[in-house]
Enzyme design. Sequence first.
Site: not given
Lengths: 259, 382
Positions: B129-130, B267, B340, B363, B365
Amino acid sequence: MELLVCIKQVPDAKDVRLDPRTNTLAREGVESIMNPFDRHALEEAVRLKEAHGGTVTALSMGPPQAEAVLREAIACGADRGVLVSDRAFAGADTWATSYTLARAIDTIGSFDLILCGKQAIDGDTAQVGPGLAARMNLPYVTCVQKTRDVVDGGIEVERMMDDGYDVVRLPLPALLTVVKDINEPRVPSLKGKMKARKADIPVLSAADIGAEEACIGLAGSPTRVVNVFSPEPRGDRKIFTGTAEEQVDQLIEHLRDFL
Amino acid sequence: MDYFLTEEQEMIVETAREIAREKIIPVRAELDEKNEFAASILEDIARADLFGIFVPEEYGGLGGGCFEIVLALEELAKGCVGVATTFAASALGIFPVLIAGNEEQKQKYLPDIAAGSRWAAFGLTEANAGSDASGIQTTAVLDGDEWVLNGTKQWITNGGEAQIYTIVALTDPSKGARGASIFIVEDGDPGFSYGKKEDKMGIRSSATRELIMQDCRIPRDRLVGRKGTGFITVMKTLDVSRPGIASLGVGLGQAALDEAVTYAKQRVQFGKPIIGFQAIQHMLADMATQVEAARALVYAAARHIDAHPKNMSKVSSMCKVFATDMAMKVTVDAVQVLGGYGYMKEYPVEKMMRDAKILQIYEGTNQIQRNVIGQELNKEYA
Ligand SMILES: Cc1cc2nc3c(=O)[nH]c(=O)nc-3n(C[C@H](O)[C@H](O)[C@H](O)COP(=O)(O)OP(=O)(O)OC[C@H]3O[C@@H](n4cnc5c(N)ncnc54)[C@H](O)[C@@H]3O)c2cc1C
Ligand SMILES: Cc1cc2nc3c(=O)[nH]c(=O)nc-3n(C[C@H](O)[C@H](O)[C@H](O)COP(=O)(O)OP(=O)(O)OC[C@H]3O[C@@H](n4cnc5c(N)ncnc54)[C@H](O)[C@@H]3O)c2cc1C
């Protein structure tokens, strides 16, 4: 247990500059914070209060805006804050500061334990705590890294040393100065902040604390800053042994070499 | 943007921010690495009075509502969504008592919740039961003056760490969804134990565990609300709690954006900081716009809910979908901006991207949220 914490408002260390002309700290335009060591002293006082009951009073000497650190102290668990502020205090060195704080403490009440930071991050002398204890005729321990126990009208503490620590038991009333290892200060609580916002912070003048004019501010400060520099790394150390008398004799003998 | 917070709300934000900065950020990578529950941080949160923000004043709290929770969670989530989830799940766990509990239950539990001396958890989900919560199989049978619970709850946040559990169980299995009720089970109750501990992709500092009830006997007065009204209370609970999950998305998205902009300014490639490239600028611009749009929606939804309107499901679902989908996208983009380095654990965006995924799942989907919104639209345009 009635506790008092001495709190200094200092410029944020990230911004510290020296005035090249006067060799004193340039304070203009620098944000002020609670001296970081004093935050730990306050936290320890609040923890002692939580464990043993009583109240925590925060005391600061400084200009009117130093009130901010006292409100912060209340937000962090102090019950009240007292500011000693007067133009006559300006220019105080550690001698005059410790006198003024001692007069203020005598005026506001009697305390079982007084806590100070080990040092202020601006003046950096680490003299006010011991100076205050001497003025008040109290036993004291500096660089306390832990308060172990409060029993039979005394307190047992650990004093941080280069190679370990000493365990010292001293009777109350007493004074301690603390290092940062002593605790992890809490974040000010919401209820504390609300209380701090509404709190009345009494301001005591030189007259209110019965301070003698010749002992305060610049007039009461024998210190003159001649030069400011980074010290050489620490040289040789010597530990004297024997009875107290023997140790004092050895020390005097040793100091004679430098005269 | 100025959201015109009250002085008290500003204090909540400031306090939660200090907790994140001083107590959470320095240890978050280690908690993540070690899969370690952050008990000491919860104590810090308790000492700062944050657990009391949504508890009524008569029970020792500060009397705030959904909006105050949203503000606190956003700041905590900037530090770590795992820690913030622990806070959110405790609120979720006690909402049924706030919403449907009787006076004795409120007196008994709310002061401890406000003080942060006890935490709560919410036990609905089971293995079968989801999304379809009506499929639960846990049962509760009255035996004299005690309820006897049997069943296993799965993936319960704060399982094994909380002291107070609100458990949804069937009191009348023949009635289906109308036969469910909510019970308070306490740590240490006979027949109540903890099972499998999960090893998760993200929010690793939050505990997710199985709850096992084997002839678990609890006093009769632990029933919350009337028998058979369990799912009504569950729906009301989730309506109020979902903006909290949405705000975790806002905080996380903001934190990822902060990292991305800071990095892009430092950067240097091709002789200039990468923020000078329009492709990067546009990405950052979209991220910032989405974070702000989500925040505005979540705040508006939370304020709407605090006004206790008759129907709040739609806005509650909308803000959850929007802010958590945003958080997923923005964290993925933040990793992209860092290149990276973003993929490496030395930089926090790697964890942020892993943490984001759960927000679209728990809570309810985001598919289920869209179902709710769709059903509401269908009704509105009848
Ligand atoms: C090199 C040098 C430069 C200086 N420059 C200036 C300057 O530019 N301007 C200036 O005004 N003063 C200056 N002073 C003076 C100095 O700030 C004062 O001596 C001050 O009285 C406290 O000394 P300290 O900061 O070394 O405190 P410390 O002795 O290091 O402090 C120890 C503890 O004492 C307590 N304490 C100290 N001061 C207070 C206070 N005011 N209120 C409450 N508690 C306190 C705190 O608990 C603190 O943690 C200078 C001093 C030196 C040595
Ligand atoms: C870390 C974590 C913590 C959790 N904490 C708690 C907790 O504290 N308490 C608690 O009770 N539960 C908790 N849960 C359970 C969580 O709420 C469920 O995982 C969630 O409701 C989805 O159920 P499910 O995982 O069984 O997915 P399923 O319901 O099996 O869904 C699988 C997929 O099918 C989709 N789907 C299902 N039905 C439909 C439909 N009708 N229309 C369209 N798509 C559909 C779903 O969106 C999903 O993509 C937690 C879960 C996790 C992972």
